[in-house]
Structure formats: C-alpha cells, structure tokens
Design an enzyme around this catalytic site. Structure first.
Site, PDB file in Angstrom:
ATOM      1  N   GLY A  48      22.292  14.395 -39.965  1.00 47.32           N
ATOM      2  CA  GLY A  48      21.046  14.945 -40.513  1.00 47.32           C
ATOM      3  C   GLY A  48      20.418  13.935 -41.452  1.00 47.32           C
ATOM      4  O   GLY A  48      20.104  14.247 -42.603  1.00 47.32           O
ATOM      5  N   GLY A  52      14.772  15.021 -46.078  1.00 44.22           N
ATOM      6  CA  GLY A  52      15.386  15.800 -47.151  1.00 44.22           C
ATOM      7  C   GLY A  52      16.630  15.162 -47.740  1.00 44.22           C
ATOM      8  O   GLY A  52      16.672  13.961 -48.031  1.00 44.22           O
ATOM      9  N   ASP A 111      21.429  15.728 -30.262  1.00 42.41           N
ATOM     10  CA  ASP A 111      21.892  17.021 -30.787  1.00 42.41           C
ATOM     11  C   ASP A 111      23.298  16.893 -31.375  1.00 42.41           C
ATOM     12  O   ASP A 111      24.291  16.823 -30.641  1.00 42.41           O
ATOM     13  CB  ASP A 111      21.879  18.055 -29.653  1.00 42.41           C
ATOM     14  N   ALA A 112      23.369  16.892 -32.690  1.00 45.43           N
ATOM     15  CA  ALA A 112      24.648  16.686 -33.396  1.00 45.43           C
ATOM     16  C   ALA A 112      25.681  17.766 -33.067  1.00 45.43           C
ATOM     17  O   ALA A 112      26.879  17.559 -33.260  1.00 45.43           O
ATOM     18  CB  ALA A 112      24.403  16.655 -34.903  1.00 45.43           C
ATOM     19  N   TYR A 235      18.634  34.658 -50.109  1.00 44.95           N
ATOM     20  CA  TYR A 235      19.369  33.410 -49.821  1.00 44.95           C
ATOM     21  C   TYR A 235      20.865  33.586 -50.097  1.00 44.95           C
ATOM     22  O   TYR A 235      21.652  33.783 -49.177  1.00 44.95           O
ATOM     23  CB  TYR A 235      18.779  32.222 -50.611  1.00 44.95           C
ATOM     24  N   LYS A 244      26.817  29.798 -45.685  1.00 45.09           N
ATOM     25  CA  LYS A 244      27.228  28.810 -46.679  1.00 45.09           C
ATOM     26  C   LYS A 244      28.622  29.143 -47.244  1.00 45.09           C
ATOM     27  O   LYS A 244      29.370  28.240 -47.618  1.00 45.09           O
ATOM     28  CB  LYS A 244      26.190  28.711 -47.797  1.00 45.09           C
ATOM     29  N   LEU A 273      14.517  22.674 -53.086  1.00 44.23           N
ATOM     30  CA  LEU A 273      13.465  21.671 -52.862  1.00 44.23           C
ATOM     31  C   LEU A 273      12.400  22.278 -51.983  1.00 44.23           C
ATOM     32  O   LEU A 273      12.689  23.159 -51.172  1.00 44.23           O
ATOM     33  CB  LEU A 273      14.019  20.530 -52.026  1.00 44.23           C
ATOM     34  N   VAL A 274      11.198  21.735 -52.088  1.00 36.32           N
ATOM     35  CA  VAL A 274      10.190  22.086 -51.095  1.00 36.32           C
ATOM     36  C   VAL A 274      10.612  21.393 -49.800  1.00 36.32           C
ATOM     37  O   VAL A 274      10.851  20.185 -49.790  1.00 36.32           O
ATOM     38  CB  VAL A 274       8.799  21.582 -51.523  1.00 36.32           C
TER      39      VAL A 274
HETATM   40  P1  NAD Z   1      15.904  18.981 -43.519  1.00 35.89           P
HETATM   41  O1  NAD Z   1      15.301  19.944 -42.582  1.00 35.89           O
HETATM   42  O2  NAD Z   1      15.019  18.131 -44.353  1.00 35.89           O
HETATM   43  O3  NAD Z   1      16.869  17.971 -42.707  1.00 35.89           O
HETATM   44  C1  NAD Z   1      17.661  18.411 -41.655  1.00 35.89           C
HETATM   45  C2  NAD Z   1      18.215  17.234 -40.897  1.00 35.89           C
HETATM   46  O4  NAD Z   1      19.012  17.734 -39.816  1.00 35.89           O
HETATM   47  C3  NAD Z   1      17.153  16.316 -40.273  1.00 35.89           C
HETATM   48  O5  NAD Z   1      17.611  14.976 -40.338  1.00 35.89           O
HETATM   49  C4  NAD Z   1      17.142  16.757 -38.805  1.00 35.89           C
HETATM   50  O6  NAD Z   1      16.730  15.747 -37.884  1.00 35.89           O
HETATM   51  C5  NAD Z   1      18.604  17.084 -38.619  1.00 35.89           C
HETATM   52  N1  NAD Z   1      18.878  17.989 -37.517  1.00 35.89           N
HETATM   53  C6  NAD Z   1      18.470  19.252 -37.327  1.00 35.89           C
HETATM   54  N2  NAD Z   1      18.979  19.762 -36.181  1.00 35.89           N
HETATM   55  C7  NAD Z   1      19.742  18.775 -35.642  1.00 35.89           C
HETATM   56  C8  NAD Z   1      20.529  18.679 -34.484  1.00 35.89           C
HETATM   57  N3  NAD Z   1      20.676  19.686 -33.634  1.00 35.89           N
HETATM   58  N4  NAD Z   1      21.153  17.497 -34.241  1.00 35.89           N
HETATM   59  C9  NAD Z   1      21.028  16.421 -35.069  1.00 35.89           C
HETATM   60  N5  NAD Z   1      20.316  16.487 -36.215  1.00 35.89           N
HETATM   61  C10 NAD Z   1      19.679  17.647 -36.485  1.00 35.89           C
HETATM   62  O7  NAD Z   1      16.933  19.803 -44.403  1.00 35.89           O
HETATM   63  P2  NAD Z   1      17.324  19.701 -45.953  1.00 35.89           P
HETATM   64  O8  NAD Z   1      16.408  20.583 -46.719  1.00 35.89           O
HETATM   65  O9  NAD Z   1      17.503  18.300 -46.365  1.00 35.89           O
HETATM   66  O10 NAD Z   1      18.752  20.424 -45.899  1.00 35.89           O
HETATM   67  C11 NAD Z   1      19.926  19.717 -45.610  1.00 35.89           C
HETATM   68  C12 NAD Z   1      21.105  20.528 -46.101  1.00 35.89           C
HETATM   69  O11 NAD Z   1      20.980  20.724 -47.508  1.00 35.89           O
HETATM   70  C13 NAD Z   1      21.188  21.917 -45.470  1.00 35.89           C
HETATM   71  O12 NAD Z   1      22.531  22.275 -45.300  1.00 35.89           O
HETATM   72  C14 NAD Z   1      20.549  22.796 -46.534  1.00 35.89           C
HETATM   73  O13 NAD Z   1      20.980  24.122 -46.466  1.00 35.89           O
HETATM   74  C15 NAD Z   1      21.042  22.109 -47.792  1.00 35.89           C
HETATM   75  N6  NAD Z   1      20.238  22.395 -48.983  1.00 35.89           N
HETATM   76  C16 NAD Z   1      18.877  22.406 -48.925  1.00 35.89           C
HETATM   77  C17 NAD Z   1      18.153  22.722 -50.066  1.00 35.89           C
HETATM   78  C18 NAD Z   1      16.644  22.763 -50.037  1.00 35.89           C
HETATM   79  O14 NAD Z   1      16.062  23.385 -50.926  1.00 35.89           O
HETATM   80  N7  NAD Z   1      16.016  22.102 -49.105  1.00 35.89           N
HETATM   81  C19 NAD Z   1      18.816  23.010 -51.278  1.00 35.89           C
HETATM   82  C20 NAD Z   1      20.201  22.916 -51.326  1.00 35.89           C
HETATM   83  C21 NAD Z   1      20.916  22.621 -50.156  1.00 35.89           C
END
Ligand code: NAD
Length: 394
Positions: A48, A52, A111-112, A235, A244, A273-274
């Site tokens: 991923g 983000g 697809d991871a 959440y 989670k 985060l947004v």
């Molecule tokens: P994001 O949507 O910005 O990034 C997701 C990533 O996963 C991207 O790189 C995307 O290409 C990849 N991805 C999605 N489906 C995929 C697949 N099938 N195969 C390969 N890659 C795939 O998400 P984010 O907001 O950075 O969240 C990342 C983690 O952090 C998540 O577990 C989220 O729950 C957690 N998190 C997010 C927040 C928030 O507010 N955004 C806060 C705390 C924790």
C-alpha cells in the site's frame, strides 16, 4: 489537456501529475530536513505504498534511512486522454526522486491480496534486495478476493448492534444534517474483518518467512485508527473497528511466528487524516474539519509524513518505544489529547450550515482533500496544458 479537479460526491475522479509530484517532493524535503533516523531500516517492503500512510512510510524509509524500497499498490495508469490515479502519479514521482538520489526503488502494481502478487514480490526480493528488515502493511481496500476460495468480500462502514444517527456534513452540498446508518449484519461484520482484518497481513509474513526473506530482527507494522467518543460509533466500535481488532490478534500471532528470528509485529495507531476513505465515512468530514481547526490553533496538527517520522523515531527505531497496554505503537496522542477532544466535542453540537466556516476549518479540510489528488498545490500552474502521461512508469 487542462487538468482541473473532477469531484463527484465525495470522490475525486482525476489527478494532476505535477501537483502529485510536488506533494511527494514536499514530503521528501520534510524527511530529509529531519536528518537520518538512527538505526533505521535497510530493506523495506511497503504494502500500500502509493498514497497516505504507506507512501509516507516509503518516503521516511528511503529518504530518512537510505533504505531500498519495494512497494506494492493498486493504481490506475494514465492514457492519452485520461489522468492516472493520484497514487500512480505519486509513485512515478517517488521513483524519479529515488533514482536521482541513487536509491533502489521498485514498485509492483497489482492486487496485494492475491497469491500471484506475493509470488511476484518474493521473486523481486530474491532478484534484487534479499531479506527485508521492515514490512509495512498499509492497505486500505473496499474489497478482497480470497486467494483460496476466490470469493469476493466487501467491507462496510456501519455501526454494530443498533442503527446510529449522527450529525453529518455533506462535503458537496455543504448541508449539515442528521444521517442514520443502519447496523451491520453478522455477515457484513465478518466480510469487513476479512477485507481489513489481519488475515492477509499474516499471509504476507508467512510467505516471506517461508521464502527466508525476513532478516534477523525484522519488524512489521500494520496501521490502525482508534479515535475517541465522537468517532467510536462509526469507527472504533463499528465494523471497521472489529476488523482492526483482528489486527491485534494477528500481531500477536505474527510476533510468535517470528520469535526464532527475533522479529516483532506491532499494530501502530495513527491519527485521523483527510483521505479518500475517510471522506466516505459519515461523521468523519465534520470531525476532521473541527479537529484540523483545533489542532492548527495548538500548532499540533500533523500530516502523514510527520506521523511516520515519529513512528520511526519514537516507536520503531528507539530503545524506549511509545507502547500502550495492548503492545501497540502510539503516535495518535496529540489528536487524543483530552484538551483537544474536549474542544472538538464542545464545537460539534454548535456547527450549522451558517457557521461552518467560522467554527470549523472546512477550508483546510477541502484543501487537504484536493491536495490528495494533486490539486491546489502551491507552485503548480493549473491553467497550463498538461500531458496526463508521465516519464517514470513502473
Ligand atoms: P490510502 O487509501 O491512502 O492508501 C491505501 C493504499 O493501499 C494505496 O497505496 C493503494 O494503492 C493500496 N491498495 C488498495 N487496495 C490494494 C490492493 N488490492 N492491492 C495492492 N494495493 C492496494 O489509505 P490510508 O488512509 O493511507 O490508510 C492506510 C492504512 O492506515 C489503513 O489500514 C488505514 O485504516 C490506516 N489508517 C488510516 C487513517 C486515516 O485517517 N486515513 C488513520 C489511521 C490509520
């Protein structure tokens, strides 16, 4: 073409290549300015990696520790007439910067969740990098195909037990009104755990371990959000929270499986985060608009790159990591600060359509949102003719 944001509801369906590149550069500059991370990682796999928290993890590892990075993401490439997804442009920009800095970077766009992708990563590691000492699990996906049964599971964002009614901001119409979200069924809860729980994280670590690609002392982290009272019903105590919780179970199981190589797995709690995902969660846009205002007033607001810098220096690569009683790394303490939450809770019931811009930082929310897609970024000429194609493909 002239690339302007195309926002449909809470989704932006295009992205700006130069805007995304400028964002990546800003994050890299931040990381470099912090100086090297003492004892940081050398070979890193980021699942991923393109947006983000995963992108910030990759940048922190590469530009803060000179680490080789192998990334996995699921992004749409551009065509002559259509822009790529933001994550594609971010990754192209990361590659250009890494190459210029002499840092190894390779990205697999696939697809991871699939076995084929795991095999591809293993082959790439065997060919180029060897053993990894950090595996970051930062996938956020709406669905997952089970690699064994082929069944497709979709995650839902719903409360558990009873419907939940809460104040919500429609970011498109700017209407503030109550929304009711129905309670999830048992099947929906299980499907959400299947997509966003720890099973795939475990499969990745097992595949890497079986291929002898985890270095002695290897660490792995998966990211979570806990939040507080206002977000719990949708959440923390809802379907995504259940998924989670499953990460906590997986972290224990993974740590046990890594004992012989002195490895460790930690769930890491990060701030809200947004993001494209949080824009779709009822309650979140309003919560974030207020939170951003309160945290900016305090000078404590952080983005993904600041969070990751602290995760590396205060949790992953320190002798005294910030851990909670569940053995999770914590860098969400500024958001959960009592004073911050009390002020957010005090503003929450007062917000109306009339005072939205006064009581909240909705402008900040909106600019953070557009910036995810490379729009509204300083120094970028949005009126200029721009090709959606980029030089660095991966
Ligand atoms: P994001 O949507 O910005 O990034 C997701 C990533 O996963 C991207 O790189 C995307 O290409 C990849 N991805 C999605 N489906 C995929 C697949 N099938 N195969 C390969 N890659 C795939 O998400 P984010 O907001 O950075 O969240 C990342 C983690 O952090 C998540 O577990 C989220 O729950 C957690 N998190 C997010 C927040 C928030 O507010 N955004 C806060 C705390 C924790």
């Amino acid at each position: 073409m002239i690339i302007k944001p195309k926002v449909r509801g809470f989704i932006c369906i295009n992205a700006h290549p130069q805007g995304c590149a400028a964002n990546v550069k800003t994050q890299i500059d931040f990381t470099k300015a912090q100086g090297p991370v003492s004892g940081g990682p050398k070979n890193v796999l980021v699942l991923g990696c393109s947006t983000g928290y995963g992108l910030a993890s990759r940048i922190t590892a590469a530009f803060g520790s000179n680490a080789k990075t192998l990334g996995v993401c699921f992004e749409k490439p551009p065509t002559e007439t259509k822009t790529a997804s933001a994550g594609y442009y971010n990754t192209a920009a990361f590659h250009a910067e890494a190459e210029a800095a002499g840092l190894y970077a390779h990205t697999i766009n696939g697809d991871a969740f699939s076995t084929a992708c795991k095999e591809q990563v293993i082959a790439q590691l065997q060919k180029d990098i060897g053993k990894v000492d950090l595996v970051v699990y930062s996938l956020a996906a709406p669905r997952r195909t089970d690699p064994v049964t082929g069944e497709v599971y979709s995650s839902v964002l719903k409360p558990i037990g009873a419907p939940y009614t809460a104040k919500n901001l429609n970011t498109d119409s700017l209407k503030v009104s109550d929304v009711t979200v129905e309670a999830a069924s048992e099947e929906e809860i299980a499907a959400t755990v299947k997509v966003m729980g720890g099973e795939d994280w475990e499969l990745w670590i097992k595949a890497l371990r079986d291929a002898d690609l985890l270095a002695e002392g290897c660490q792995t982290v998966a990211y979570t959000y806990l939040g507080d009272k206002l977000t719990w019903p949708i959440y923390g105590h809802a379907t995504i929270g259940k998924a989670k919780e499953d990460l906590d179970r997986a972290a224990k199981a993974i740590s046990a499986s890594l004992a012989t190589i002195k490895g460790d797995a930690h769930v890491s709690v990060l701030k809200a985060l947004v993001s494209q995902a949080s824009a779709a969660i009822p309650v979140m846009p309003l919560y974030l608009s207020i939170l951003i205002k309160v945290m900016k007033e305090d000078g404590s607001n952080e983005g993904p790159i600041e969070q990751l810098q602290r995760l590396f220096t205060e949790c992953l690569y320190t002798d005294a990591p910030r851990l909670d009683d569940m053995n999770r790394f914590r860098v969400d303490e500024k958001e959960l600060d009592r004073g911050v939450q009390e002020r957010v809770e005090a503003i929450w019931p007062q917000v109306t359509e009339e005072n939205l811009f006064e009581l909240t930082d909705f402008n900040g929310y909106k600019s953070d949102f557009l910036s995810l897609f490379g729009f509204g970024v300083e120094g970028v000429d949005y009126d200029a003719e721009t090709s959606p194609l980029v030089a660095h493909n991966f």
